[in-house]
Write a protein that holds these residues in place. Sequence first.
Motif, PDB file in Angstrom:
ATOM      1  N   THR A  88       0.832  -1.204   0.000  1.00 36.50           N
ATOM      2  CA  THR A  88       0.000   0.000   0.000  1.00 36.50           C
ATOM      3  C   THR A  88       0.865   1.252   0.000  1.00 36.50           C
ATOM      4  O   THR A  88       0.582   2.214  -0.718  1.00 36.50           O
ATOM      5  CB  THR A  88      -0.932   0.017   1.238  1.00 36.50           C
ATOM      6  OG1 THR A  88      -1.746  -1.146   1.215  1.00 36.50           O
ATOM      7  CG2 THR A  88      -1.795   1.249   1.265  1.00 36.50           C
TER       8      THR A  88
ATOM      9  N   GLY B 174       1.153   4.040  -2.932  1.00 31.51           N
ATOM     10  CA  GLY B 174       0.777   5.414  -2.607  1.00 31.51           C
ATOM     11  C   GLY B 174       1.858   6.420  -2.964  1.00 31.51           C
ATOM     12  O   GLY B 174       1.574   7.579  -3.220  1.00 31.51           O
TER      13      GLY B 174
ATOM     14  N   THR C 265       1.746  10.632   5.849  1.00 26.76           N
ATOM     15  CA  THR C 265       0.383  10.414   6.329  1.00 26.76           C
ATOM     16  C   THR C 265      -0.649  10.572   5.227  1.00 26.76           C
ATOM     17  O   THR C 265      -1.809  10.225   5.411  1.00 26.76           O
ATOM     18  CB  THR C 265       0.029  11.359   7.504  1.00 26.76           C
ATOM     19  OG1 THR C 265       0.232  12.714   7.091  1.00 26.76           O
ATOM     20  CG2 THR C 265       0.860  11.040   8.731  1.00 26.76           C
TER      21      THR C 265
ATOM     22  N   ILE D 292      -0.612   8.819   2.658  1.00 22.29           N
ATOM     23  CA  ILE D 292      -0.772   7.469   2.125  1.00 22.29           C
ATOM     24  C   ILE D 292      -1.900   6.791   2.893  1.00 22.29           C
ATOM     25  O   ILE D 292      -1.903   6.809   4.128  1.00 22.29           O
ATOM     26  CB  ILE D 292       0.530   6.651   2.281  1.00 22.29           C
ATOM     27  CG1 ILE D 292       1.689   7.341   1.568  1.00 22.29           C
ATOM     28  CG2 ILE D 292       0.341   5.233   1.754  1.00 22.29           C
ATOM     29  CD1 ILE D 292       3.038   6.750   1.911  1.00 22.29           C
ATOM     30  N   PRO D 293      -2.868   6.208   2.200  1.00 24.76           N
ATOM     31  CA  PRO D 293      -3.958   5.521   2.905  1.00 24.76           C
ATOM     32  C   PRO D 293      -3.419   4.420   3.817  1.00 24.76           C
ATOM     33  O   PRO D 293      -2.561   3.635   3.429  1.00 24.76           O
ATOM     34  CB  PRO D 293      -4.796   4.910   1.779  1.00 24.76           C
ATOM     35  CG  PRO D 293      -4.444   5.691   0.562  1.00 24.76           C
ATOM     36  CD  PRO D 293      -3.025   6.153   0.752  1.00 24.76           C
ATOM     37  N   GLY D 294      -3.894   4.399   5.055  1.00 25.56           N
ATOM     38  CA  GLY D 294      -3.475   3.378   6.005  1.00 25.56           C
ATOM     39  C   GLY D 294      -2.301   3.781   6.870  1.00 25.56           C
ATOM     40  O   GLY D 294      -1.904   3.049   7.765  1.00 25.56           O
TER      41      GLY D 294
ATOM     42  N   ARG E 238      -4.699  15.287  -4.014  1.00 28.74           N
ATOM     43  CA  ARG E 238      -3.375  15.628  -3.482  1.00 28.74           C
ATOM     44  C   ARG E 238      -2.394  15.988  -4.595  1.00 28.74           C
ATOM     45  O   ARG E 238      -1.671  16.976  -4.487  1.00 28.74           O
ATOM     46  CB  ARG E 238      -2.819  14.475  -2.642  1.00 28.74           C
ATOM     47  CG  ARG E 238      -1.429  14.772  -2.079  1.00 28.74           C
ATOM     48  CD  ARG E 238      -0.976  13.774  -1.050  1.00 28.74           C
ATOM     49  NE  ARG E 238      -1.708  13.913   0.188  1.00 28.74           N
ATOM     50  CZ  ARG E 238      -1.460  14.838   1.113  1.00 28.74           C
ATOM     51  NH1 ARG E 238      -0.508  15.711   0.930  1.00 28.74           N
ATOM     52  NH2 ARG E 238      -2.159  14.890   2.212  1.00 28.74           N
TER      53      ARG E 238
END
Length: 118
Positions: free
Chosen positions: A9, A13, A32, A34-36, A86
């Motif tokens: 992930t 990202g 931060t 980045i998902p997760g 983003r």
Amino acid sequence: GIGPKLGITILSGLPAEELARAVAQEDLVRLTGIPGIGKKTAERIVLEIKEKMSRLLPELETARVGSRSQMQADVVSALVNLGYPRNLAEKAVKGAAQGEGEKPFDELLRAALKRISG
């Protein structure tokens, strides 16, 4: 604490070079995004990996050219919170920040919004 699923992930990202730069520059805002990845995980990644990365990629330790200031990161965050993607926000802020010195937050935000709206 980072398993293979979260590792994939993270790399999906951020490209590997950007990830290395974000870790070397302790860019928690970028991590931060980045998902997760939350603030604590981002801090832990920086803490555990930064030293190893600086040994592998010493040029990243000194390569602060092109790095975003905290002000620019705040403007990117504001644009993302307003609903802009983003990558679009980062491009707009980067373009708006070029030129004379560092602008105040409100001027940089206005300039970035002008770039986005075209």
